[in-house]
Design a protein around this motif. Structure first.
Motif, mmCIF file in Angstrom:
data_model
loop_
_atom_site.group_PDB
_atom_site.id
_atom_site.type_symbol
_atom_site.label_atom_id
_atom_site.label_comp_id
_atom_site.label_asym_id
_atom_site.label_seq_id
_atom_site.Cartn_x
_atom_site.Cartn_y
_atom_site.Cartn_z
ATOM 1 N N THR A 44 -16.649 20.759 69.286
ATOM 2 C CA THR A 44 -16.806 19.464 69.946
ATOM 3 C C THR A 44 -16.804 18.330 68.941
ATOM 4 O O THR A 44 -16.189 17.276 69.167
ATOM 5 N N LEU A 102 -17.029 25.853 78.328
ATOM 6 C CA LEU A 102 -16.700 24.511 78.814
ATOM 7 C C LEU A 102 -17.958 23.760 79.250
ATOM 8 O O LEU A 102 -18.061 22.546 79.055
ATOM 9 N N THR A 106 -7.174 14.708 74.690
ATOM 10 C CA THR A 106 -7.351 16.078 74.226
ATOM 11 C C THR A 106 -7.637 16.935 75.446
ATOM 12 O O THR A 106 -8.566 16.652 76.207
ATOM 13 N N LEU A 166 -11.420 18.702 80.365
ATOM 14 C CA LEU A 166 -11.741 20.126 80.425
ATOM 15 C C LEU A 166 -11.100 20.718 81.673
ATOM 16 O O LEU A 166 -11.351 20.258 82.791
ATOM 17 N N VAL A 219 -13.275 17.748 67.829
ATOM 18 C CA VAL A 219 -12.498 17.076 68.867
ATOM 19 C C VAL A 219 -12.849 15.591 68.926
ATOM 20 O O VAL A 219 -11.966 14.725 68.986
ATOM 21 N N ILE A 278 -8.589 20.681 76.947
ATOM 22 C CA ILE A 278 -9.170 21.973 76.599
ATOM 23 C C ILE A 278 -9.074 22.866 77.827
ATOM 24 O O ILE A 278 -9.723 22.619 78.840
ATOM 25 N N ILE A 311 -5.984 22.390 73.419
ATOM 26 C CA ILE A 311 -6.743 23.509 72.860
ATOM 27 C C ILE A 311 -6.902 24.574 73.944
ATOM 28 O O ILE A 311 -7.251 24.278 75.085
ATOM 29 N N ILE A 352 -8.876 27.963 75.221
ATOM 30 C CA ILE A 352 -10.030 28.857 75.126
ATOM 31 C C ILE A 352 -9.656 30.127 75.875
ATOM 32 O O ILE A 352 -9.597 30.151 77.102
#
Length: 275
Positions: free
Chosen positions: A33, A61, A206, A177, A36, A208, A47, A49
């Motif tokens: 984090t 998350l 960004t 997210l 980021v 994720i 990114i 996961i």
């Protein structure tokens, strides 16, 4: 019931961010984090996961959302679950809506939020062309009406350049997210990747994504194999700037697992970086 009898344990399939961190994920999440939130440059970044069912992707998350909200309030946090939308057209509208809602809540970025909403609405017909489906014609207006209107204005490339400039000049940092990607059908999975690459490939963002790599690879593979092109697994790797793999293991065993799977320095959290 006698104390000696076996007890039945019921546990809902939900992220356990409020429970004990049995697999030392928080330490990894804190480092990721921070990276980021402080990453240099404004280029879009994706990114991954990765993990199988039950390996804690959603929990990670949740930890990231908590970490961003508590320690990085300057970052605009957006949470998007494509599984909650019934159709691909609704997925497009849902993503831009949740981003817009978070931006307008901040007075400093309210105008930017309206501009982003207008940008996506105006260029939706181009998104339909870029993604190879009928998103544009199902997003609130008929595709022909949008095409006629767009013919009077600037090109998609020009509109996107203006949006990119506005985002860069604003200094905003947006983290999106995306959970439950692997619960979608194959076409919907492909739609998410198309949208991120075609329209939401914007500076200051960004993304994720939490997902099962085998399921995502199968979704892409079924598309590319039919066209005699590269395999899905290779394509999914190219879609990410950075990927991390989760395993439910103790710190001692996870260190050995990471060392086997990655040439990068292993962590103590059950995670390994893969490029």
């Amino acid at each position: 019931m006698a104390d000696t009898e076996s007890r039945i344990a019921l546990d809902a399939d939900r992220p356990n961010a409020d429970r004990r961190d049995l697999y030392n994920r928080k330490a990894f999440v804190q480092r990721l984090t921070q990276a980021v939130a402080q990453r240099p440059g404004r280029a879009p970044f994706i990114i991954g996961i990765e993990g199988s069912w039950g390996e804690g992707k959603s929990t990670v998350l949740e930890y990231m959302a908590q970490e961003l909200s508590t320690h990085h309030p300057d970052v605009t946090l957006v949470r998007f679950n494509p599984w909650t939308y019934q159709g691909q057209d609704q997925m497009l509208l849902g993503l831009v809506r949740v981003i817009h809602e978070q931006l307008v809540e901040r007075p400093k970025f309210k105008t930017l939020g309206h501009k982003l909403l207008g940008f996506v609405s105006t260029t939706a017909v181009f998104v339909g062309d870029l993604t190879g489906n009928t998103l544009a014609s199902n997003s609130g207006k008929k595709g022909k009406e949008w095409a006629d209107e767009l013919a009077k204005g600037p090109s998609f490339e020009k509109l996107k350049q203006e949006m990119e400039q506005s985002l860069t000049e604003s200094g905003i940092k947006i983290v999106v997210l995306v959970d439950d990607l692997d619960r979608l059908d194959h076409e919907a999975i492909r739609t998410v990747f198309r949208l991120l690459k075609a329209i939401f490939d914007l500076p200051s963002f960004t993304y994720i994504l939490a997902y099962d790599p085998d399921i995502v690879a199968a979704a892409l593979e079924s598309f590319f194999d039919a066209r005699g092109r590269c395999r899905g697994a290779g394509t999914s790797k190219k879609s990410f700037s950075s990927r991390w793999r989760s395993r439910n293991s103790t710190p001692s065993t996870s260190k050995r697992t990471c060392a086997r799977r990655s040439s990068r320095p292993s962590t103590r959290t059950g995670w390994s970086g893969m490029t």
